[in-house]
Write an enzyme that holds these catalytic residues in place. Structure first.
Site, PDB file in Angstrom:
ATOM      1  N   ASP A 164       0.877  -1.211   0.282  1.00 57.88           N
ATOM      2  CA  ASP A 164      -0.153  -0.231  -0.380  1.00 57.88           C
ATOM      3  C   ASP A 164       0.761   1.403  -0.239  1.00 57.88           C
ATOM      4  O   ASP A 164       1.892   1.267   0.732  1.00 57.88           O
ATOM      5  CB  ASP A 164      -0.809  -0.279   0.731  1.00 57.88           C
ATOM      6  CG  ASP A 164      -2.246   0.817   1.455  1.00 57.88           C
ATOM      7  OD1 ASP A 164      -1.788   1.653   0.432  1.00 57.88           O
ATOM      8  OD2 ASP A 164      -3.166   0.178   1.055  1.00 57.88           O
ATOM      9  N   ASP A 212      -2.983   4.990  -2.008  1.00 56.05           N
ATOM     10  CA  ASP A 212      -4.282   5.005  -0.810  1.00 56.05           C
ATOM     11  C   ASP A 212      -4.609   6.934  -0.570  1.00 56.05           C
ATOM     12  O   ASP A 212      -2.957   7.486  -1.205  1.00 56.05           O
ATOM     13  CB  ASP A 212      -3.704   5.107   0.245  1.00 56.05           C
ATOM     14  CG  ASP A 212      -4.016   5.326   1.879  1.00 56.05           C
ATOM     15  OD1 ASP A 212      -5.560   4.828   1.698  1.00 56.05           O
ATOM     16  OD2 ASP A 212      -4.072   6.522   2.528  1.00 56.05           O
ATOM     17  N   GLU A 252      -7.037   4.272  -5.377  1.00 56.06           N
ATOM     18  CA  GLU A 252      -7.947   5.270  -4.302  1.00 56.06           C
ATOM     19  C   GLU A 252      -7.839   5.858  -5.605  1.00 56.06           C
ATOM     20  O   GLU A 252      -7.894   7.578  -4.405  1.00 56.06           O
ATOM     21  CB  GLU A 252      -7.252   4.610  -2.692  1.00 56.06           C
ATOM     22  CG  GLU A 252      -8.978   5.036  -2.389  1.00 56.06           C
ATOM     23  CD  GLU A 252      -9.009   5.225  -1.276  1.00 56.06           C
ATOM     24  OE1 GLU A 252      -9.648   5.300  -0.116  1.00 56.06           O
ATOM     25  OE2 GLU A 252      -7.417   5.855  -0.608  1.00 56.06           O
ATOM     26  N   HIS A 269     -11.371  -2.798   2.967  1.00 59.05           N
ATOM     27  CA  HIS A 269     -11.313  -2.588   4.698  1.00 59.05           C
ATOM     28  C   HIS A 269     -11.872  -0.858   5.543  1.00 59.05           C
ATOM     29  O   HIS A 269     -11.881  -0.838   6.500  1.00 59.05           O
ATOM     30  CB  HIS A 269      -9.537  -2.440   5.136  1.00 59.05           C
ATOM     31  CG  HIS A 269      -8.890  -1.131   4.465  1.00 59.05           C
ATOM     32  ND1 HIS A 269      -8.926  -0.759   2.832  1.00 59.05           N
ATOM     33  CD2 HIS A 269      -8.489  -0.250   4.794  1.00 59.05           C
ATOM     34  CE1 HIS A 269      -8.433  -0.056   3.227  1.00 59.05           C
ATOM     35  NE2 HIS A 269      -8.210   0.841   3.543  1.00 59.05           N
ATOM     36  N   ASP A 270     -12.505  -0.091   4.169  1.00 56.41           N
ATOM     37  CA  ASP A 270     -12.469   1.281   4.621  1.00 56.41           C
ATOM     38  C   ASP A 270     -13.971   0.539   4.696  1.00 56.41           C
ATOM     39  O   ASP A 270     -14.939   1.469   5.083  1.00 56.41           O
ATOM     40  CB  ASP A 270     -12.318   1.590   3.605  1.00 56.41           C
ATOM     41  CG  ASP A 270     -11.052   2.396   3.589  1.00 56.41           C
ATOM     42  OD1 ASP A 270     -10.536   1.912   5.024  1.00 56.41           O
ATOM     43  OD2 ASP A 270     -10.544   2.728   2.908  1.00 56.41           O
TER      44      ASP A 270
HETATM   45  C1  GLC Z   1      -7.150   5.438   2.788  1.00 58.27           C
HETATM   46  C2  GLC Z   1      -7.040   4.664   3.354  1.00 58.27           C
HETATM   47  C3  GLC Z   1      -7.929   4.566   4.548  1.00 58.27           C
HETATM   48  C4  GLC Z   1      -7.431   5.235   5.577  1.00 58.27           C
HETATM   49  C5  GLC Z   1      -7.012   6.438   4.506  1.00 58.27           C
HETATM   50  C6  GLC Z   1      -5.992   7.494   5.667  1.00 58.27           C
HETATM   51  O1  GLC Z   1      -8.784   5.386   2.597  1.00 58.27           O
HETATM   52  O2  GLC Z   1      -8.039   2.953   2.814  1.00 58.27           O
HETATM   53  O3  GLC Z   1      -8.111   3.117   5.537  1.00 58.27           O
HETATM   54  O4  GLC Z   1      -7.451   5.494   6.869  1.00 58.27           O
HETATM   55  O5  GLC Z   1      -7.219   6.127   3.632  1.00 58.27           O
HETATM   56  O6  GLC Z   1      -5.000   6.721   4.548  1.00 58.27           O
END
Ligand code: GLC
Length: 560
Positions: A98, A199, A258, A330-331
């Site tokens: 990641d 991310d 993302e 995971h979110d």
């Molecule tokens: C992304 C991740 C999440 C995290 C955020 C800050 O959205 O998937 O889990 O809290 O970024 O890094």
């Protein structure tokens, strides 16, 4: 569209903290992942994305990195990482890490140096601003609640954190920051990583100068959500293309961005043949129903909304690139608990959802436990929840006047901890995840839903995922499954989710009867073959009249 090495693959996300613990400390580790590679191979996945396992205070579960060049001792060490990469290679599997570079941890050496000397070289690694009239420089709200600005003790200055205050934003405008990030990325790619999931990347470009961008408040706290400024932050593409050229492109690495809030006209730039990323996720159904007020006010998604979201993405992406499909990560809460109405959850309905995800055009990402049909948790108390974002949303709900019970009810549906409970390996104590005390309570349904019960059971959700993966790789069908054009079928019909995938020499029709009731359908042309069904009986009368039971999903090959 140019063909790429990863198009035919299937990806799998591991949340290391909750996957498999080999040391008994209640936290999953890299050796646990190595131990379970054969399980993943048996499932059939190729690309494995690890949520962060770098050194971190774990304020946001590893998305707050204090050392990009090391593994957190709780997860193992660099030897474990090298071994994992090598063991994966032996099995023709690929490891992604990641890439969290919008921000680092406040415990990272760069930030520590910035705090010690905010006007020095490392102060410029972050967004550090003078207070304005004794207040924060602007009214942006952090994604995790409260002002996105934190005062620096002993000064008149604030630093920016779009996420938690332990996640200070890195200043991408500073060429030194970018250099350091590219060096780090290349260091990892040299070690044998196949690429990265990237991310929160769209946040790296800010609307500047920050003091010029206050927005009308969208809640009573007087703040405006941070995403608001993204539409005024022009030029993220310059950073993204520079990063691609300086790092990923040289290695033919795979990258999954993302990305939220993308504009339709930008999609080719993001994931076209020479896009910033290989792919990005389809979050249309994830963000459906969001409310500015908070989770407590969000609208739950229905099957017809879900279909509309998926189909809209398919049409928008078309042949512009390869999107990645997810039902959870995971979110998010567990997809089966979200996209299947309460009371209709069964192995059959779970398999329907899987069929839809795998047969839409895109690279499927399975999130750990999805292949078992893991479900949301019926959290009994807010104390059972660890996730910072859920705790913030709970407070938001209370502030809006909800009772404690109602606030819990509202946030538990969306809680990120639904997906973060330990993996359910078997029906022994702690589901075989750990011999110690798990860092987060297990979902009590592990006695019923677990890998041991499902792996060699032909009718299980796991076995069905195996079939879907095998179909994507089947030489006869893969061209249509991977590249075939999407075309909706009988789209107006409520609670029917059906579409064609038209390949160069095969036409597939995917039909999901997204309801408990049976349904009879006349097929548009005769069925040549039933390639897959989630029920043991598929009845087609005279090759043309299809009878589907509740939640039955089929993949048909048509004559034309
Ligand atoms: C992304 C991740 C999440 C995290 C955020 C800050 O959205 O998937 O889990 O809290 O970024 O890094």
């Amino acid at each position: 569209m140019e063909k790429k090495w990863w198009h035919e693959k299937v990806a799998y996300q591991i949340y290391p903290k909750s996957f498999k613990d080999t040391t008994g400390d209640g936290i999953g580790d890299l050796r646990g992942i190595i131990q379970k590679l054969d399980y993943l191979k048996k499932l059939g996945v190729d690309i494995i994305w690890l949520s962060p396992c770098y050194c971190s205070p774990l304020a946001d579960q590893g998305y707050d990195i204090s050392d990009y060049y090391n593994i957190d001792p709780r997860f193992g060490n660099m030897d474990d990482m090298d071994e994992l990469i090598a063991e994966a290679k032996k099995r023709d599997m690929y490891i992604l890490m990641d890439l969290v570079v919008n921000h680092c941890s406040d415990e990272h050496e760069w930030f520590q140096k910035a705090l010690a000397d905010p006007d020095g070289a490392y102060g410029k690694y972050f967004y550090i601003e003078e207070a304005v009239d004794g207040h924060a420089p602007n009214n942006w709200r952090s994604y995790f609640g409260g002002s996105a600005w934190e005062p620096i003790p002993g000064t008149n200055k604030y630093y920016l954190h779009l996420f938690h205050k332990k996640q200070p934003d890195l200043n991408w405008e500073n060429p030194k920051v970018r250099e350091d990030i590219y060096t780090m990325i290349n260091w990892w790619l040299d070690r044998g990583l196949a690429g990265f999931r990237i991310d929160a990347i769209i946040n790296i470009k800010k609307a500047l100068p920050v003091t010029a961008f206050n927005y009308p408040a969208d809640r009573e706290d007087g703040l405006a959500k941070a995403t608001r400024m993204l539409s005024d932050a022009v030029g993220v593409g310059d950073f993204l293309s520079e990063m691609r050229d300086r790092t990923f492109a040289k290695y033919d690495a795979f990258t999954a961005g993302e990305v939220f809030n993308e504009r339709e006209e930008d999609i080719p730039r993001f994931i076209g043949d020479h896009g910033y990323f290989s792919t990005m996720y389809d979050f249309r159904s994830t963000i459906f129903g969001e409310s500015e007020k908070g989770w407590y006010d969000a609208t739950h998604i229905t099957p017809d909304d879900y279909k509309a979201c998926c189909f809209e993405t398919q049409r928008i992406i078309g042949d512009n690139g390869m999107i990645s499909t997810i039902i959870e990560n995971h979110d998010e809460p567990r997809g089966v608990s979200r996209y299947i109405p309460t009371g209709e959850l069964s192995d059959t309905s779970k398999k329907l959802l899987a069929t839809m995800q795998f047969m839409l055009r895109g690279l499927p990402f399975i999130y750990q436990g999805q292949e078992l049909g893991m479900e949301n948790v019926d959290f009994q108390s807010i104390d059972d929840i660890d996730d910072i974002s859920t705790l913030d949303e709970y407070q938001v709900a209370l502030n809006a006047g909800l009772s404690k019970e109602k606030a819990l009810e509202a946030v538990k549906y969306y809680s990120r901890d639904n997906a973060r409970t330990p993996f359910q390996w078997d029906d022994s104590e702690n589901a075989g995840f750990t011999t110690g005390t798990p860092w987060l309570k297990l979902n009590p349904n592990y006695t019923r839903i677990n890998a041991k019960a499902e792996v060699d059971t032909p009718t299980s959700v796991f076995s069905y995922y195996q079939k879907l993966i095998a179909l994507r790789k089947n030489p006869q069908y893969k061209e249509a499954v991977v590249y075939g054009a999407f075309e909706a079928y009988r789209e107006e019909e409520p609670r029917l989710m059906a579409f064609y995938r038209r390949g160069t020499d095969k036409t597939l029709l995917v039909i999901g009867n997204y309801q408990m009731e049976e349904r009879t359908l006349e097929l548009p042309s005769p069925c040549k073959k039933v390639i897959l069904s989630n029920c043991n009986k598929t009845s087609i009368i005279d090759g043309k009249t299809l009878q589907l039971s509740g939640y039955q999903a089929v993949v048909l090959e048509l004559e034309v």
